[in-house]
Enzyme design. Structure first.
Site, PDB file in Angstrom:
ATOM      1  N   ASP A 268       0.844  -1.202   0.000  1.00  0.00           N
ATOM      2  CA  ASP A 268       0.000   0.000   0.000  1.00  0.00           C
ATOM      3  C   ASP A 268       0.876   1.247   0.000  1.00  0.00           C
ATOM      4  OD1 ASP A 268      -2.150  -1.716   0.232  1.00  0.00           O
ATOM      5  OD2 ASP A 268      -2.222  -1.538   2.425  1.00  0.00           O
TER       6      ASP A 268
HETATM    7  N1  URA Z   1      -1.073  -6.021   3.779  1.00  0.00           N
HETATM    8  C1  URA Z   1      -1.603  -4.787   3.817  1.00  0.00           C
HETATM    9  O1  URA Z   1      -2.642  -4.571   4.391  1.00  0.00           O
HETATM   10  N2  URA Z   1      -0.942  -3.793   3.174  1.00  0.00           N
HETATM   11  C2  URA Z   1       0.238  -3.992   2.542  1.00  0.00           C
HETATM   12  O2  URA Z   1       0.795  -3.044   2.001  1.00  0.00           O
HETATM   13  C3  URA Z   1       0.776  -5.289   2.523  1.00  0.00           C
HETATM   14  C4  URA Z   1       0.100  -6.291   3.152  1.00  0.00           C
END
Ligand code: URA
Length: 244
Positions: free
Chosen positions: A106
């Site tokens: 993310d």
């Molecule tokens: N899980 C998440 O919620 N976000 C990420 O960036 C990676 C794994």
């Protein structure tokens, strides 16, 4: 390996644009196996030939591999028009249009992101069949509990009706700062797993991907090429013998 055009091979190796390569060829600055080649459309097998540009030998590499310590604020996708792509962090000499991130992080997630041009390796590293472990350092709004550990380990947690594979939650001395190992990579998976337990992730950082850990000396925003043994370890992790 099949024969390829000289301009394609040199473009792949990052020598320059097609136009620049044609210019170098016309100027007599490119040699294949010691013979000057002025026609950029010349076809040959790059894995068997010695290539020189302006007197310097090039090592032919079919694929490229990097690790990046992703800082918050960058998007993993190289195509997303709504954010600065992680590839913008790479130095000029490593810029290329065919980088593929190995799994998504993310925008606000930090840590280890692998980038490759090798589609088969990418496919396997991200496919749940190969169960490649992704390890995250997680900070939480509320302390994680032994019950969270048990629920994650049992593999009974469901996200949108689909059962997740068992995951390992490690509680240290501070249960608001934990480590979680998952073996699949669903959208926002870590955040949604804790949300399903009534908790909230306040900070997330990937600290290992399969056999590779984020090195302590790779600062946020920095990237480095994978070492040959690291590439080998990734191949081994997904049953791809190198050179096979
Ligand atoms: N899980 C998440 O919620 N976000 C990420 O960036 C990676 C794994």
């Amino acid at each position: 390996m099949a024969k390829e055009r000289l301009d394609r091979v040199l473009g792949h190796l990052g020598v320059g644009t097609r136009k620049e390569i044609h210019k170098l060829a016309r100027a007599g600055l490119i040699a294949v196996d010691g013979v000057v080649v002025t026609d950029a459309a010349f076809k040959f097998d790059p894995s068997l030939s010695r290539i020189e540009v302006a007197g310097e030998s090039l090592v032919y590499q079919p694929f490229f591999y990097l690790m990046l310590n992703k800082p918050a604020g960058y998007v993993t996708s190289t195509k997303d028009p709504h954010g600065i792509p992680v590839t913008a962090l790479l130095p000029e000499e490593w810029q290329r249009s065919d980088w593929m991130p190995v799994g998504r992080l993310d925008k606000d997630t930090e840590g280890l992101l692998l980038l490759t041009t090798d589609g088969e390796l990418l496919h396997r590293l991200t496919h749940p069949r190969w169960k490649v472990a992704k390890r995250y350092y997680v900070e939480l709004a509320a302390p994680a509990t032994p019950e969270d550990v048990a629920v994650f380990a049992a593999g009974t947690l469901e996200l949108e009706g689909e059962r997740l594979q068992p995951a390992e939650l490690h509680l240290g001395s501070n249960p608001r700062q934990v480590e979680l190992v998952i073996r699949e990579g669903r959208f926002h998976q870590v955040k949604r797993m804790f949300a399903a337990r009534g908790n909230q992730v306040t900070y997330l950082k990937r600290i290992a991907f399969g056999p590779l850990a984020l090195p302590g000396d790779l600062p946020p925003g920095a990237a480095r090429k994978l070492l040959s043994e690291e590439i080998g370890a990734l191949y081994d992790a997904v049953g791809l013998g190198r050179g096979e």
